[in-house]
Design an enzyme around this catalytic site. Structure first.
Site, PDB file in Angstrom:
ATOM      1  N   VAL A  41      38.453  32.392  35.023  1.00 50.10           N
ATOM      2  CA  VAL A  41      39.359  31.379  35.557  1.00 50.10           C
ATOM      3  C   VAL A  41      39.265  30.058  34.958  1.00 50.10           C
ATOM      4  O   VAL A  41      40.157  29.445  34.404  1.00 50.10           O
ATOM      5  CB  VAL A  41      40.374  31.947  36.799  1.00 50.10           C
ATOM      6  CG1 VAL A  41      41.219  30.760  37.261  1.00 50.10           C
ATOM      7  CG2 VAL A  41      40.419  33.133  36.880  1.00 50.10           C
ATOM      8  N   GLY A 207      38.159  46.237  29.520  1.00 47.46           N
ATOM      9  CA  GLY A 207      38.197  45.113  30.090  1.00 47.46           C
ATOM     10  C   GLY A 207      39.510  45.085  30.791  1.00 47.46           C
ATOM     11  O   GLY A 207      39.460  43.984  31.845  1.00 47.46           O
ATOM     12  N   GLU A 210      36.648  45.072  36.578  1.00 48.72           N
ATOM     13  CA  GLU A 210      35.136  44.374  36.722  1.00 48.72           C
ATOM     14  C   GLU A 210      33.878  45.719  36.341  1.00 48.72           C
ATOM     15  O   GLU A 210      33.705  47.218  36.444  1.00 48.72           O
ATOM     16  CB  GLU A 210      35.416  44.085  38.250  1.00 48.72           C
ATOM     17  CG  GLU A 210      35.931  43.220  38.773  1.00 48.72           C
ATOM     18  CD  GLU A 210      35.937  41.751  37.951  1.00 48.72           C
ATOM     19  OE1 GLU A 210      34.758  41.543  37.303  1.00 48.72           O
ATOM     20  OE2 GLU A 210      37.122  40.728  37.620  1.00 48.72           O
ATOM     21  N   ASP A 221      41.880  44.285  46.845  1.00 45.89           N
ATOM     22  CA  ASP A 221      42.471  43.548  46.516  1.00 45.89           C
ATOM     23  C   ASP A 221      44.139  43.338  46.668  1.00 45.89           C
ATOM     24  O   ASP A 221      44.942  42.222  46.547  1.00 45.89           O
ATOM     25  CB  ASP A 221      42.368  43.310  45.054  1.00 45.89           C
ATOM     26  CG  ASP A 221      43.248  42.545  43.686  1.00 45.89           C
ATOM     27  OD1 ASP A 221      42.368  41.584  43.667  1.00 45.89           O
ATOM     28  OD2 ASP A 221      43.651  43.336  43.471  1.00 45.89           O
ATOM     29  N   LYS A 225      46.882  40.368  48.299  1.00 48.69           N
ATOM     30  CA  LYS A 225      47.711  40.022  47.944  1.00 48.69           C
ATOM     31  C   LYS A 225      48.968  39.756  48.566  1.00 48.69           C
ATOM     32  O   LYS A 225      49.557  39.435  48.852  1.00 48.69           O
ATOM     33  CB  LYS A 225      48.014  40.374  45.993  1.00 48.69           C
ATOM     34  CG  LYS A 225      47.012  39.824  45.332  1.00 48.69           C
ATOM     35  CD  LYS A 225      46.514  40.705  43.883  1.00 48.69           C
ATOM     36  CE  LYS A 225      45.895  40.516  42.741  1.00 48.69           C
ATOM     37  NZ  LYS A 225      45.324  41.046  42.322  1.00 48.69           N
ATOM     38  N   GLY A 322      45.120  37.848  33.823  1.00 49.46           N
ATOM     39  CA  GLY A 322      44.117  37.633  33.088  1.00 49.46           C
ATOM     40  C   GLY A 322      43.748  36.048  33.554  1.00 49.46           C
ATOM     41  O   GLY A 322      44.739  35.318  33.542  1.00 49.46           O
TER      42      GLY A 322
HETATM   43  N1  LIG Z   1      39.970  36.523  36.785  1.00 50.35           N
HETATM   44  C1  LIG Z   1      40.390  36.752  36.474  1.00 50.35           C
HETATM   45  O1  LIG Z   1      41.819  37.076  36.241  1.00 50.35           O
HETATM   46  C2  LIG Z   1      41.783  36.382  38.125  1.00 50.35           C
HETATM   47  C3  LIG Z   1      43.281  36.401  37.988  1.00 50.35           C
HETATM   48  C4  LIG Z   1      43.827  36.262  39.362  1.00 50.35           C
HETATM   49  C5  LIG Z   1      43.239  34.951  40.095  1.00 50.35           C
HETATM   50  N2  LIG Z   1      41.916  34.607  40.044  1.00 50.35           N
HETATM   51  C6  LIG Z   1      41.218  34.760  41.201  1.00 50.35           C
HETATM   52  O2  LIG Z   1      40.461  33.767  40.476  1.00 50.35           O
HETATM   53  C7  LIG Z   1      39.117  33.409  40.984  1.00 50.35           C
HETATM   54  C8  LIG Z   1      37.844  32.712  40.227  1.00 50.35           C
HETATM   55  O3  LIG Z   1      38.203  34.560  39.715  1.00 50.35           O
HETATM   56  P1  LIG Z   1      36.824  34.724  38.437  1.00 50.35           P
HETATM   57  O4  LIG Z   1      37.654  35.468  38.223  1.00 50.35           O
HETATM   58  O5  LIG Z   1      37.085  33.220  37.652  1.00 50.35           O
HETATM   59  O6  LIG Z   1      35.316  34.450  39.446  1.00 50.35           O
HETATM   60  P2  LIG Z   1      33.770  34.200  38.738  1.00 50.35           P
HETATM   61  O7  LIG Z   1      33.798  34.829  37.362  1.00 50.35           O
HETATM   62  O8  LIG Z   1      33.295  34.784  39.115  1.00 50.35           O
HETATM   63  O9  LIG Z   1      33.643  32.221  38.896  1.00 50.35           O
HETATM   64  C9  LIG Z   1      33.729  32.204  39.767  1.00 50.35           C
HETATM   65  C10 LIG Z   1      33.119  30.393  39.566  1.00 50.35           C
HETATM   66  O10 LIG Z   1      33.173  30.250  40.436  1.00 50.35           O
HETATM   67  C11 LIG Z   1      31.096  29.991  40.528  1.00 50.35           C
HETATM   68  N3  LIG Z   1      30.666  29.742  42.163  1.00 50.35           N
HETATM   69  C12 LIG Z   1      30.702  30.987  43.055  1.00 50.35           C
HETATM   70  N4  LIG Z   1      30.122  30.849  44.034  1.00 50.35           N
HETATM   71  C13 LIG Z   1      29.985  29.602  43.791  1.00 50.35           C
HETATM   72  C14 LIG Z   1      28.822  28.647  45.333  1.00 50.35           C
HETATM   73  N5  LIG Z   1      29.036  29.916  46.152  1.00 50.35           N
HETATM   74  N6  LIG Z   1      28.661  27.664  44.927  1.00 50.35           N
HETATM   75  C15 LIG Z   1      29.304  27.159  43.673  1.00 50.35           C
HETATM   76  N7  LIG Z   1      30.141  27.996  42.898  1.00 50.35           N
HETATM   77  C16 LIG Z   1      30.068  28.491  43.223  1.00 50.35           C
HETATM   78  C17 LIG Z   1      30.538  30.542  40.236  1.00 50.35           C
HETATM   79  O11 LIG Z   1      28.923  29.942  39.641  1.00 50.35           O
HETATM   80  P3  LIG Z   1      28.677  30.427  38.105  1.00 50.35           P
HETATM   81  O12 LIG Z   1      28.892  30.150  36.909  1.00 50.35           O
HETATM   82  O13 LIG Z   1      26.765  29.616  38.296  1.00 50.35           O
HETATM   83  O14 LIG Z   1      28.078  31.953  38.825  1.00 50.35           O
HETATM   84  C18 LIG Z   1      31.554  30.730  38.392  1.00 50.35           C
HETATM   85  O15 LIG Z   1      31.201  29.403  38.389  1.00 50.35           O
HETATM   86  C19 LIG Z   1      38.734  34.212  42.738  1.00 50.35           C
HETATM   87  O16 LIG Z   1      39.629  33.764  44.064  1.00 50.35           O
HETATM   88  C20 LIG Z   1      39.973  35.060  41.648  1.00 50.35           C
HETATM   89  O17 LIG Z   1      40.687  36.147  42.742  1.00 50.35           O
HETATM   90  C21 LIG Z   1      41.343  35.763  39.000  1.00 50.35           C
END
Ligand SMILES: NC(=O)c1ccc[n+]([C@@H]2O[C@H](COP(=O)([O-])OP(=O)(O)OC[C@H]3O[C@@H](n4cnc5c(N)ncnc54)[C@H](OP(=O)(O)O)[C@@H]3O)[C@@H](O)[C@H]2O)c1
Length: 443
Positions: A41, A207, A210, A221, A225, A322
């Site tokens: 994201v 895709g 996860e 999840d 929500k 997404g």
């Molecule tokens: N994916 C979706 O489609 C989607 C949709 C709606 C909401 N969300 C929400 O958006 C949020 C992020 O989702 P995502 O899919 O983007 O997750 P992600 O791909 O796992 O990315 C998480 C990011 O946070 C960083 N991070 C995690 N823990 C950390 C820490 N302790 N210190 C510093 N940085 C840290 C990670 O660093 P690194 O890059 O170094 O690993 C990464 O850059 C979640 O809450 C999710 O529920 C996601």
């Protein structure tokens, strides 16, 4: 400065004084996002930033916080840091939290609030477990905290409904499909007769799931929500641990086929109803009759059906979240949060949610029976269920069911009763009984 002293809970925040503490960005200056997280994201937000200019102003990323800068490919031109102080040192106008999970997100968001920096988050886990604490801190500090992208990010409707007080207070229940992965899996199982593992594999390949889908398939999840929806739509502040949750793992293609025979399908739903009797809610797979608005939402489509006290229902439906749609909604929240600093606090943030108990509702149930021996006859099943206080509304006799029905819908009753009835049938007929909650067509 009026905002610089500590405030008491509930104290009204004078809008102008907040603007003094967190100066409104000038029309000419670029607005600076402190991005916490640069994963799926975060990278989608970064990719959209040059295109966005709310109020004619340019948006830039001041810095992006990650765990390990070398862990993945990073977008060009963004200062990447691993310490939160290096984000704050770049004086962000707004913090976008897309780390995921509860900690360190909670601590970092509280720190940003203490510095009076507006917050936008897409993190439903954080809101479900720490929403009260964060909203209270934001209210006390007089800073906006926006979270539209945390639930059904592709359908940005929450904050607008929360602000429409008369409309929101006419609502009495909602049902939703808020997890695209599980809706895809059950849709494929129903459409192709595939078993659970095959449908989940396909979701992974395409895709839609996860690599580790535990949180989706176990209903976590959707539960988180649901808690965010309750806060916006009831509004009620509920501990997620108090809500009944079931995963989809035990649903079989046969269950789906039998649900169709009874005039519906099985969907991964969240449901809540409230009124004088209190608040009831659950998250889990449920029989959804064909005439229910959620029944036609297939694949990764999400939707929330709201019902008011006159029985009117309103469906919001669209693509599940997404990274791209989530990023778009986040950037709308960024614009709204920055506007709120200069214009007025957002109604949803001032509104108090009631701290209520939540009960599991009495609903109808879809019960399916599987066994190698002939099933008990219809009257025998009715007697067994009746002895537990469970009454059959409709049953389906399948071709080859020489004895009794293999699936039936019951009238509304508690989970305890239906579990007692299942135990009674399993003992009497050496079969396996499964039960899924059933929504009514108008629920
Ligand atoms: N994916 C979706 O489609 C989607 C949709 C709606 C909401 N969300 C929400 O958006 C949020 C992020 O989702 P995502 O899919 O983007 O997750 P992600 O791909 O796992 O990315 C998480 C990011 O946070 C960083 N991070 C995690 N823990 C950390 C820490 N302790 N210190 C510093 N940085 C840290 C990670 O660093 P690194 O890059 O170094 O690993 C990464 O850059 C979640 O809450 C999710 O529920 C996601």
């Amino acid at each position: 400065l009026p905002c610089a002293r500590a405030r008491t809970e509930g104290e009204t925040v004078p809008v102008d004084s907040c603007a003094l503490v967190h100066p409104a960005p000038s029309a000419a200056a670029a607005l600076r996002i402190g991005l916490l997280g640069l994963g799926q994201v975060g990278a989608a937000v970064a990719a959209r930033v040059p295109a966005l200019a709310p109020g004619g102003r340019r948006l830039t990323i001041a810095a992006a916080l990650v765990r390990d800068p070398a862990s993945r490919q990073r977008p060009e031109g963004i200062p990447i840091v691993t310490r939160i102080d290096d984000v704050f040192a770049r004086r962000p106008d707004v913090i976008v939290e897309v780390l995921g999970g509860v900690e360190p997100a909670r601590t970092l968001v509280l720190e940003a609030i203490a510095r009076r920096i507006p917050i936008v988050t897409a993190n439903k886990s954080l809101l479900a477990h720490c929403g009260d604490e964060l909203l209270a801190a934001a209210r006390l500090a007089g800073v906006p905290l926006r979270c539209e992208a945390s639930v059904v990010a592709g359908l940005p409707f929450l904050s607008s409904i929360a602000r429409r007080h008369a409309f929101r207070s006419s609502l009495v229940s909602f049902s939703g499909i808020v997890n695209g992965t599980t809706n895809f899996v059950l849709s494929r199982m129903e459409g192709t007769g595939a078993d659970y593992d095959a449908a989940l594999d396909e979701a992974r390949r395409r895709g839609f799931a996860e690599p580790d889908p535990t949180s989706d398939v176990q209903g976590i999840d959707a539960l988180e929500k649901l808690v965010v929806l309750l806060r916006h739509l009831v509004p009620a502040s509920v501990d997620p641990r108090a809500i009944e949750v079931d995963g989809i793992v035990a649903v079989t293609a046969d269950d789906l086929r039998r649900a169709r025979g009874l005039g519906g399908t099985i969907k991964p739903v969240v449901h809540a109803a409230w009124g004088a009797g209190g608040l009831e809610a659950f998250a889990g797979p449920a029989f959804v009759p064909r005439e229910h608005p959620l029944a036609r939402l297939e694949g990764v489509t999400n939707g929330v059906a709201l019902r008011d006290r006159s029985g009117h229902s309103l469906l919001f439906a669209g693509p599940g979240a997404g990274p791209d749609v989530t990023a778009a909604t986040i950037l709308d929240d960024v614009a709204a949060a920055l506007d709120a600093v200069t214009e007025r606090p957002v109604e949803a943030e001032r509104r108090e949610a009631s701290h209520g108990r939540v009960a599991a509702p009495a609903t109808g149930w879809l019960i399916t029976l599987d066994g190698s021996r002939p099933l008990p006859s219809g009257p025998e099943v009715a007697d067994l269920l009746g002895s537990c206080g469970v009454w059959i509304e409709r049953a389906v006799y399948e071709r080859g069911d020489t004895a009794g029905p293999a699936s039936f819908l019951t009238y509304a009753c508690s989970r305890d009763r239906v579990q007692a009835a299942m135990r009674a049938i399993e003992a009497a007929a050496c079969c396996r009984a499964s039960a899924w909650r059933a929504l009514r067509g108008d629920a």
